[in-house]
Design an enzyme around this catalytic site. Structure first.
Site, PDB file in Angstrom:
ATOM      1  N   ALA A  14       0.734  -1.180  -0.075  1.00  0.00           N
ATOM      2  CA  ALA A  14       0.030   0.068   0.134  1.00  0.00           C
ATOM      3  C   ALA A  14       0.883   1.404   0.000  1.00  0.00           C
ATOM      4  CB  ALA A  14      -0.861   0.042   1.200  1.00  0.00           C
ATOM      5  N   PHE A 113      -9.669 -19.283  -6.015  1.00  0.00           N
ATOM      6  CA  PHE A 113      -9.612 -18.877  -4.773  1.00  0.00           C
ATOM      7  C   PHE A 113     -10.985 -19.001  -4.111  1.00  0.00           C
ATOM      8  CE2 PHE A 113      -6.029 -16.998  -2.162  1.00  0.00           C
ATOM      9  CZ  PHE A 113      -4.997 -17.532  -2.851  1.00  0.00           C
ATOM     10  N   GLN A 229     -10.292 -11.907  10.711  1.00  0.00           N
ATOM     11  CA  GLN A 229     -10.205 -13.101   9.940  1.00  0.00           C
ATOM     12  C   GLN A 229      -9.423 -14.090  10.563  1.00  0.00           C
ATOM     13  OE1 GLN A 229      -8.675 -13.409   5.598  1.00  0.00           O
ATOM     14  NE2 GLN A 229     -11.141 -13.560   5.657  1.00  0.00           N
ATOM     15  N   HIS A 231      -7.907 -17.681   9.439  1.00  0.00           N
ATOM     16  CA  HIS A 231      -7.715 -18.458   8.136  1.00  0.00           C
ATOM     17  C   HIS A 231      -7.762 -19.792   8.321  1.00  0.00           C
ATOM     18  CE1 HIS A 231      -5.586 -20.019   4.593  1.00  0.00           C
ATOM     19  NE2 HIS A 231      -5.540 -18.735   3.833  1.00  0.00           N
ATOM     20  N   LEU A 241       1.366 -20.028   7.841  1.00  0.00           N
ATOM     21  CA  LEU A 241       0.193 -20.194   6.817  1.00  0.00           C
ATOM     22  C   LEU A 241       0.601 -21.039   5.840  1.00  0.00           C
ATOM     23  CD1 LEU A 241      -2.492 -18.741   5.838  1.00  0.00           C
ATOM     24  CD2 LEU A 241      -1.069 -17.811   4.232  1.00  0.00           C
ATOM     25  N   GLU A 244      -4.143 -20.392   0.664  1.00  0.00           N
ATOM     26  CA  GLU A 244      -5.439 -21.080   0.161  1.00  0.00           C
ATOM     27  C   GLU A 244      -5.108 -21.334  -1.276  1.00  0.00           C
ATOM     28  OE1 GLU A 244      -8.677 -18.433   1.222  1.00  0.00           O
ATOM     29  OE2 GLU A 244      -9.517 -18.542  -0.757  1.00  0.00           O
ATOM     30  N   ARG A 275     -13.672 -17.818   3.564  1.00  0.00           N
ATOM     31  CA  ARG A 275     -12.730 -18.180   4.837  1.00  0.00           C
ATOM     32  C   ARG A 275     -13.584 -18.359   6.029  1.00  0.00           C
ATOM     33  NH1 ARG A 275      -7.455 -14.695   3.452  1.00  0.00           N
ATOM     34  NH2 ARG A 275      -6.721 -16.197   1.729  1.00  0.00           N
ATOM     35  N   HIS A 340      -5.484 -14.295  10.973  1.00  0.00           N
ATOM     36  CA  HIS A 340      -4.790 -14.050   9.746  1.00  0.00           C
ATOM     37  C   HIS A 340      -4.981 -12.306   9.255  1.00  0.00           C
ATOM     38  CE1 HIS A 340      -3.084 -14.571   5.785  1.00  0.00           C
ATOM     39  NE2 HIS A 340      -3.980 -14.401   5.265  1.00  0.00           N
ATOM     40  N   ARG A 375     -12.975 -11.023   4.426  1.00  0.00           N
ATOM     41  CA  ARG A 375     -12.372 -10.853   3.065  1.00  0.00           C
ATOM     42  C   ARG A 375     -12.082 -12.006   2.452  1.00  0.00           C
ATOM     43  NH1 ARG A 375      -6.854 -11.418   1.613  1.00  0.00           N
ATOM     44  NH2 ARG A 375      -5.977 -11.867   3.694  1.00  0.00           N
TER      45      ARG A 375
HETATM   46  C1  LIG Z   1       1.417 -15.194   5.113  1.00  0.00           C
HETATM   47  C2  LIG Z   1       0.225 -14.396   4.557  1.00  0.00           C
HETATM   48  C3  LIG Z   1      -0.022 -14.685   3.181  1.00  0.00           C
HETATM   49  C4  LIG Z   1      -0.911 -13.584   2.540  1.00  0.00           C
HETATM   50  N1  LIG Z   1      -1.241 -14.088   1.391  1.00  0.00           N
HETATM   51  C5  LIG Z   1      -2.112 -13.203   0.787  1.00  0.00           C
HETATM   52  C6  LIG Z   1      -2.532 -13.277  -0.685  1.00  0.00           C
HETATM   53  O1  LIG Z   1      -1.983 -14.405  -1.433  1.00  0.00           O
HETATM   54  N2  LIG Z   1      -3.423 -12.441  -1.334  1.00  0.00           N
HETATM   55  C7  LIG Z   1      -3.766 -11.327  -0.992  1.00  0.00           C
HETATM   56  O2  LIG Z   1      -4.527 -10.735  -1.368  1.00  0.00           O
HETATM   57  N3  LIG Z   1      -3.408 -11.150   0.599  1.00  0.00           N
HETATM   58  C8  LIG Z   1      -2.555 -11.960   1.356  1.00  0.00           C
HETATM   59  N4  LIG Z   1      -2.280 -11.878   2.483  1.00  0.00           N
HETATM   60  C9  LIG Z   1      -2.774 -10.481   3.125  1.00  0.00           C
HETATM   61  C10 LIG Z   1      -1.825  -9.424   2.531  1.00  0.00           C
HETATM   62  O3  LIG Z   1      -0.544  -9.804   2.451  1.00  0.00           O
HETATM   63  C11 LIG Z   1      -1.643  -7.964   3.446  1.00  0.00           C
HETATM   64  O4  LIG Z   1      -3.016  -7.543   3.871  1.00  0.00           O
HETATM   65  C12 LIG Z   1      -0.933  -6.979   2.757  1.00  0.00           C
HETATM   66  O5  LIG Z   1       0.200  -7.332   2.239  1.00  0.00           O
HETATM   67  C13 LIG Z   1      -0.707  -5.855   3.859  1.00  0.00           C
HETATM   68  O6  LIG Z   1      -0.162  -4.820   2.962  1.00  0.00           O
HETATM   69  P1  LIG Z   1       0.205  -3.400   3.639  1.00  0.00           P
HETATM   70  O7  LIG Z   1       0.943  -2.658   2.634  1.00  0.00           O
HETATM   71  O8  LIG Z   1      -1.260  -2.634   4.032  1.00  0.00           O
HETATM   72  O9  LIG Z   1       0.902  -3.575   4.997  1.00  0.00           O
HETATM   73  P2  LIG Z   1       2.542  -4.235   5.252  1.00  0.00           P
HETATM   74  O10 LIG Z   1       3.090  -5.038   4.083  1.00  0.00           O
HETATM   75  O11 LIG Z   1       2.139  -4.958   6.490  1.00  0.00           O
HETATM   76  O12 LIG Z   1       3.460  -2.994   5.278  1.00  0.00           O
HETATM   77  C14 LIG Z   1       3.270  -2.106   6.383  1.00  0.00           C
HETATM   78  C15 LIG Z   1       4.530  -1.382   6.667  1.00  0.00           C
HETATM   79  O13 LIG Z   1       4.505  -0.188   7.691  1.00  0.00           O
HETATM   80  C16 LIG Z   1       5.784  -0.291   8.342  1.00  0.00           C
HETATM   81  N5  LIG Z   1       5.292   0.304   9.504  1.00  0.00           N
HETATM   82  C17 LIG Z   1       4.334  -0.424  10.493  1.00  0.00           C
HETATM   83  N6  LIG Z   1       4.399   0.436  11.598  1.00  0.00           N
HETATM   84  C18 LIG Z   1       5.308   1.569  11.289  1.00  0.00           C
HETATM   85  C19 LIG Z   1       5.749   2.591  12.184  1.00  0.00           C
HETATM   86  N7  LIG Z   1       5.321   2.804  13.368  1.00  0.00           N
HETATM   87  N8  LIG Z   1       6.896   3.319  11.897  1.00  0.00           N
HETATM   88  C20 LIG Z   1       7.244   3.129  10.468  1.00  0.00           C
HETATM   89  N9  LIG Z   1       7.001   1.980   9.611  1.00  0.00           N
HETATM   90  C21 LIG Z   1       5.918   1.326  10.126  1.00  0.00           C
HETATM   91  C22 LIG Z   1       6.199  -1.534   8.180  1.00  0.00           C
HETATM   92  O14 LIG Z   1       7.695  -1.601   8.228  1.00  0.00           O
HETATM   93  C23 LIG Z   1       5.760  -1.792   6.562  1.00  0.00           C
HETATM   94  O15 LIG Z   1       6.684  -1.254   5.638  1.00  0.00           O
HETATM   95  C24 LIG Z   1      -1.442 -12.387   3.263  1.00  0.00           C
HETATM   96  C25 LIG Z   1      -1.210 -12.270   4.578  1.00  0.00           C
HETATM   97  C26 LIG Z   1      -0.143 -13.215   5.302  1.00  0.00           C
HETATM   98  C27 LIG Z   1       0.145 -12.690   6.684  1.00  0.00           C
END
Ligand SMILES: Cc1cc2nc3c(=O)[nH]c(=O)nc-3n(C[C@H](O)[C@H](O)[C@H](O)COP(=O)(O)OP(=O)(O)OC[C@H]3O[C@@H](n4cnc5c(N)ncnc54)[C@H](O)[C@@H]3O)c2cc1C
Length: 561
Positions: A14, A113, A229, A231, A241, A244, A275, A340, A375
């Protein structure tokens, strides 16, 4: 003192997508992350990302599946935007360099999925998140003249001006412990979820709810916090994990009697029901004595041809071998539902705007709400990218005509004092890790697949006691360089805030919908509860209000798979 048009806290999918969009729109950007960006938790995403890209598929079908998957709590305007935009986003990623799987005809290949009426999950073996994250990181380099990366910096507090507008953040450089004010015309939270409030969880140690708690502490509204959620396929004990994708490739779920029990619970979709449905089915089998003595059921991946498993599921072959001592190509592996993902988060509109002016949120930290009560697998990566991009674009547009805020550097004094107090805490009190462990186990016992009033009350009692212990929790490291102990102490406070809001919202919703199944209120009650529960901080504690669910074209129906 760093000053940028747009400050992005978090460099997972994101955050990086938001950064690219804001930079492309001409803004100066700072992106900060408490770990190196490619170690952000998005790296763990395995199974893939959804889009209705095949000519036989439609975005409406994807949207309907998402609405149904959400148990009708998802906001349909946001879901429409996400599903309409998905095909272009996949092509954009492909052109940027993501090596999505191609089938025998050379076209982008998909896998099935859960909860989806078509196979629309695009993937790179079972390392999809890692691949996308690395490609986005390469793309960030193109914008080095206007985009500054602050890697291994930790945001401690969000800053507001006298009118309540968010004007940046205070951040600590983890390498030497010094604090800086980051001025920004707009700030995007992209901190990810809060899985570490549970134990076990599929989420890594860094997923501690920082963004949700920081926004809550300055008065932002949270939404859908009760929707957590579980999983269906995680390893007992360590919570790792099993994607899926395994069921998408054809794996079966079996109870200890060897029965394919999903035939009872979801006769049409079987293992590929949504899920929440599959996790409840497994937990029912376990609770009613048809599981294995270790409190699990089995996932039989031997139904998938071995060659295909070795090609498309190679990470879980390694996980099975290294963490469970099981060759998944030869025998079933024991699994159970495990924490999850958090559907709730900082409430935003479809541009990522929160209820605090100047503050945006995108990705797992946010609640748009495209996932509502549950989700669908492979919709989260999509959510991070679509709403990450939209937040970046909107924040860039907004800042064009704003003056740069100038928070005085002295503003760090309170945070300096807070951290100095943590470092000076006397030894001998309960340790941060012990408090965290009790929190996680409590949440997993009482705020899990099945919930009821007495379990939720017990959970809240424990959380409130732990909140009193937290300010004295002891740490060992008293230095300035990479002091992870200090960070863990701060994160503990965030997790306790997040846990409290989850439990309070779960107590409030006296019905069963999506991931919230109340054994004392087992029916879905649209008349009273087809609405979001919002939570904001009032004085010392959470205050509840409601907001309507946006319905565009899909009226609530009974949910069957
Ligand atoms: C094992 C696993 C498998 C998954 N597989 C899938 C899949 O196949 N398909 C799917 O759609 N979803 C999947 N998901 C869900 C999905 O991966 C996550 O919901 C998504 O990647 C979250 O992305 P994000 O950018 O919101 O946060 P993240 O990728 O968690 O990034 C968070 C960022 O914030 C930073 N941060 C946090 N707090 C602070 C702070 N206080 N100061 C500075 N930096 C900070 C961290 O360092 C990091 O850079 C999976 C989740 C898991 C756990």
């Amino acid at each position: 003192m760093p000053s940028h048009d747009v400050l992005i806290i978090g460099a997972g999918l994101a955050g990086q997508r938001a950064a690219l969009a804001a930079a492309e729109a001409g803004s100066t950007v700072a992106i900060i992350s408490k770990v190196h960006p490619v170690r952000s938790h998005s790296v763990a995403a395995a199974g893939g990302i959804n889009a209705a890209l095949n000519p036989e598929d439609t975005w409406e079908s994807h949207a309907y599946d998402t609405v149904k998957g959400s148990d009708y709590l998802g906001d349909q305007d946001a879901i429409e935007i996400m599903c309409r935009s998905a095909p272009d986003e996949i092509l954009w990623l492909e052109h940027a360099g993501v090596t999505f799987h191609r089938n025998d005809t050379g076209h982008l290949g998909t896998r099935a999925f859960g909860g989806a009426s078509a196979a629309r999950t695009y993937y790179v073996a079972d390392i999809t998140g890692q691949e996308i994250l690395h490609v986005l990181y390469e793309q960030l380099m193109k914008h080095h003249e206007q985009l500054d990366r602050y890697e291994e910096w930790f945001a401690t507090d969000l800053l507001q001006d006298d009118e309540g507008r968010c004007v940046g953040a205070i951040c600590r450089n983890l390498r030497d412990g010094h604090l800086e004010v980051f001025n920004a015309k707009s700030t995007i939270l992209a901190n990810g979820g809060a899985g570490q409030a549970y134990k076990p969880t599929t989420n890594g140690l860094i997923v501690t709810g920082d963004g949700i708690a920081q926004a809550y502490r300055i008065g932002a509204r949270l939404m859908d916090m009760e929707m957590v959620q579980y999983h269906p396929t995680t390893l007992a004990g360590n919570g790792l994990l099993i994607t899926e994708g395994a069921r998408g490739e054809g794996a079966w779920l079996l109870n200890a009697k060897g029965e394919r029990f999903m035939e009872k619970y979801a006769p049409n979709k079987l293992e590929l029901a949504s899920r929440d449905v599959v996790s409840r089915a497994e937990q029912t089998e376990i609770n009613e004595g048809r599981g294995f003595p270790d409190g699990t059921v089995a996932l039989d991946i031997t139904k998938v041809p071995k060659r295909r498993t070795l090609e498309a599921l190679r990470e879980i072959v390694n996980i099975g071998r290294d963490f469970a001592g099981v060759d998944i190509t030869a025998e079933p592996i024991h699994i159970k539902p495990g924490q999850h993902y958090i559907m709730g988060g900082v409430k935003t509109d479809v541009h990522g705007r929160t209820t605090i002016p100047g503050l945006y949120a995108a990705g797992e930290v946010a609640c748009v709400s495209v996932h509502g009560g549950n989700r669908l697998g492979a919709n989260s990566l999509l959510d991070t990218l679509i709403f990450g991009r939209r937040s970046g674009e909107h924040a860039a547009g907004l800042t064009r005509h704003l003056p740069m805020p100038k928070t005085p550097a002295s503003k760090v004094k309170d945070t300096e004092q807070w951290i100095a107090d943590i470092i000076r805490r006397p030894a001998g009190a309960r340790r941060v890790a012990a408090i965290k462990q009790e929190l996680g186990q409590t949440m997993n016992e009482h705020v899990a697949v099945f919930r009821d009033a007495s379990g939720l009350a017990k959970a809240l009692e424990v959380i409130r006691r732990l909140k009193q212990e937290e300010p004295n929790a002891s740490i060992d490291d008293r230095g300035a360089i990479f002091n992870q102990d200090v960070i863990s102490a701060i994160e503990l406070g965030y997790m306790l805030d997040v846990a409290e809001t989850i439990v309070v919202a779960a107590q409030e919703r006296k019905e069963s919908r999506g991931a919230q199944f109340r054994t004392d209120f087992p029916a879905r009650e649209d008349e009273q509860w087809l609405k979001h529960i919002d939570i904001s901080l009032n004085g010392d504690g959470p205050q509840i209000s409601y907001s309507p669910v946006t319905i565009t074209q899909w009226q609530p129906e009974e949910r069957k798979y």
